[in-house]
Design a protein around this motif. Sequence first.
Motif, PDB file in Angstrom:
ATOM      1  N   GLY A  10       0.807  -1.210   0.000  1.00 40.59           N
ATOM      2  CA  GLY A  10       0.000   0.000   0.000  1.00 40.59           C
ATOM      3  C   GLY A  10       0.835   1.252   0.000  1.00 40.59           C
ATOM      4  N   LEU A  11       0.192   2.359   0.326  1.00 41.67           N
ATOM      5  CA  LEU A  11       0.829   3.677   0.364  1.00 41.67           C
ATOM      6  C   LEU A  11       0.983   4.117   1.811  1.00 41.67           C
ATOM      7  CD1 LEU A  11       1.753   6.342  -0.982  1.00 41.67           C
ATOM      8  CD2 LEU A  11      -0.666   7.027  -0.999  1.00 41.67           C
ATOM      9  N   VAL A  12       2.172   4.571   2.152  1.00 37.55           N
ATOM     10  CA  VAL A  12       2.439   5.006   3.524  1.00 37.55           C
ATOM     11  C   VAL A  12       3.396   6.185   3.479  1.00 37.55           C
ATOM     12  CG1 VAL A  12       4.381   3.412   3.821  1.00 37.55           C
ATOM     13  CG2 VAL A  12       3.102   4.197   5.825  1.00 37.55           C
ATOM     14  N   GLN A  13       3.329   7.042   4.479  1.00 35.39           N
ATOM     15  CA  GLN A  13       4.248   8.172   4.561  1.00 35.39           C
ATOM     16  C   GLN A  13       5.596   7.724   5.114  1.00 35.39           C
ATOM     17  OE1 GLN A  13       2.229  11.226   6.854  1.00 35.39           O
ATOM     18  NE2 GLN A  13       1.559  12.236   4.965  1.00 35.39           N
ATOM     19  N   ALA A  14       6.618   8.471   4.783  1.00 33.28           N
ATOM     20  CA  ALA A  14       7.945   8.175   5.311  1.00 33.28           C
ATOM     21  C   ALA A  14       7.903   8.135   6.845  1.00 33.28           C
ATOM     22  CB  ALA A  14       8.938   9.227   4.846  1.00 33.28           C
ATOM     23  N   GLY A  15       8.580   7.140   7.393  1.00 32.47           N
ATOM     24  CA  GLY A  15       8.574   6.937   8.832  1.00 32.47           C
ATOM     25  C   GLY A  15       7.497   5.979   9.305  1.00 32.47           C
ATOM     26  N   GLY A  16       6.590   5.641   8.418  1.00 33.22           N
ATOM     27  CA  GLY A  16       5.496   4.753   8.771  1.00 33.22           C
ATOM     28  C   GLY A  16       5.865   3.284   8.656  1.00 33.22           C
ATOM     29  N   SER A  17       4.855   2.431   8.833  1.00 31.98           N
ATOM     30  CA  SER A  17       5.065   0.985   8.850  1.00 31.98           C
ATOM     31  C   SER A  17       4.049   0.278   7.960  1.00 31.98           C
ATOM     32  CB  SER A  17       4.927   0.433  10.271  1.00 31.98           C
ATOM     33  OG  SER A  17       5.894   0.988  11.134  1.00 31.98           O
ATOM     34  N   ALA A  92       8.855   0.142  -4.009  1.00 30.89           N
ATOM     35  CA  ALA A  92       9.159  -0.926  -4.958  1.00 30.89           C
ATOM     36  C   ALA A  92       7.991  -1.899  -5.000  1.00 30.89           C
ATOM     37  CB  ALA A  92      10.428  -1.674  -4.546  1.00 30.89           C
ATOM     38  N   VAL A  93       8.052  -2.803  -5.969  1.00 37.89           N
ATOM     39  CA  VAL A  93       7.178  -3.975  -5.934  1.00 37.89           C
ATOM     40  C   VAL A  93       7.908  -5.045  -5.134  1.00 37.89           C
ATOM     41  CG1 VAL A  93       6.009  -5.759  -7.258  1.00 37.89           C
ATOM     42  CG2 VAL A  93       6.137  -3.420  -8.150  1.00 37.89           C
ATOM     43  N   TYR A  94       7.255  -5.556  -4.115  1.00 41.09           N
ATOM     44  CA  TYR A  94       7.847  -6.568  -3.240  1.00 41.09           C
ATOM     45  C   TYR A  94       7.330  -7.943  -3.649  1.00 41.09           C
ATOM     46  CZ  TYR A  94       9.935  -3.083  -0.233  1.00 41.09           C
ATOM     47  OH  TYR A  94      10.715  -2.052   0.252  1.00 41.09           O
ATOM     48  N   GLN A 115       2.680  -3.893  -4.427  1.00 38.01           N
ATOM     49  CA  GLN A 115       3.295  -2.567  -4.504  1.00 38.01           C
ATOM     50  C   GLN A 115       3.377  -1.925  -3.133  1.00 38.01           C
ATOM     51  OE1 GLN A 115       4.481  -0.761  -7.344  1.00 38.01           O
ATOM     52  NE2 GLN A 115       5.266   0.610  -5.750  1.00 38.01           N
ATOM     53  N   VAL A 116       4.548  -1.401  -2.813  1.00 38.17           N
ATOM     54  CA  VAL A 116       4.756  -0.599  -1.611  1.00 38.17           C
ATOM     55  C   VAL A 116       5.249   0.770  -2.069  1.00 38.17           C
ATOM     56  CG1 VAL A 116       6.149  -0.299   0.460  1.00 38.17           C
ATOM     57  CG2 VAL A 116       5.242  -2.559  -0.118  1.00 38.17           C
ATOM     58  N   THR A 117       4.520   1.808  -1.682  1.00 35.31           N
ATOM     59  CA  THR A 117       4.884   3.167  -2.047  1.00 35.31           C
ATOM     60  C   THR A 117       5.037   3.992  -0.782  1.00 35.31           C
ATOM     61  OG1 THR A 117       3.655   2.995  -4.126  1.00 35.31           O
ATOM     62  CG2 THR A 117       4.255   5.206  -3.374  1.00 35.31           C
ATOM     63  N   VAL A 118       6.202   4.619  -0.622  1.00 29.14           N
ATOM     64  CA  VAL A 118       6.490   5.442   0.545  1.00 29.14           C
ATOM     65  C   VAL A 118       6.628   6.877   0.076  1.00 29.14           C
ATOM     66  CG1 VAL A 118       7.984   5.793   2.531  1.00 29.14           C
ATOM     67  CG2 VAL A 118       7.703   3.494   1.581  1.00 29.14           C
TER      68      VAL A 118
END
Length: 120
Positions: A10-17, A92-94, A115-118
């Motif tokens: 998913g989509l997460v802000q920098a510093g998130g998990s 990246a795509v994990y 997909q992981v988007t930071v």
Amino acid sequence: QVQLLESGGGLVQAGGSLRLSCAASGRTFAINVMGWFRQAPGKEREFVARIRKSGGITSYADSVKGRFTISRDNAKNTVYLQMDSLKPGDTAVYYCAAGSNVLLTKPDYWGQGTQVTVSS
């Protein structure tokens, strides 16, 4: 054959998990190790982490040490990747991977990717 099904991107802000999951089905007795790779746009796929089915020995890429944790539930044939202190460079795509070679240098099986988007 072994099938790998990933979830949790998913989509997460920098510093998130985020926590990724990968469930294996089929001939799971053939698996000795499971792990994660990732591929960012324009870059080659790279190793992230792996965990042995027996003994739970783990290994991490230097870029994620201290921030990511891989774990497994053998009863559920599932491996997890807990990703903390995420950075934009982790976007990246994990891909979940599994195989018989405990070093997972050439996985026998791959998931479809998540997909992981930071964001910064």
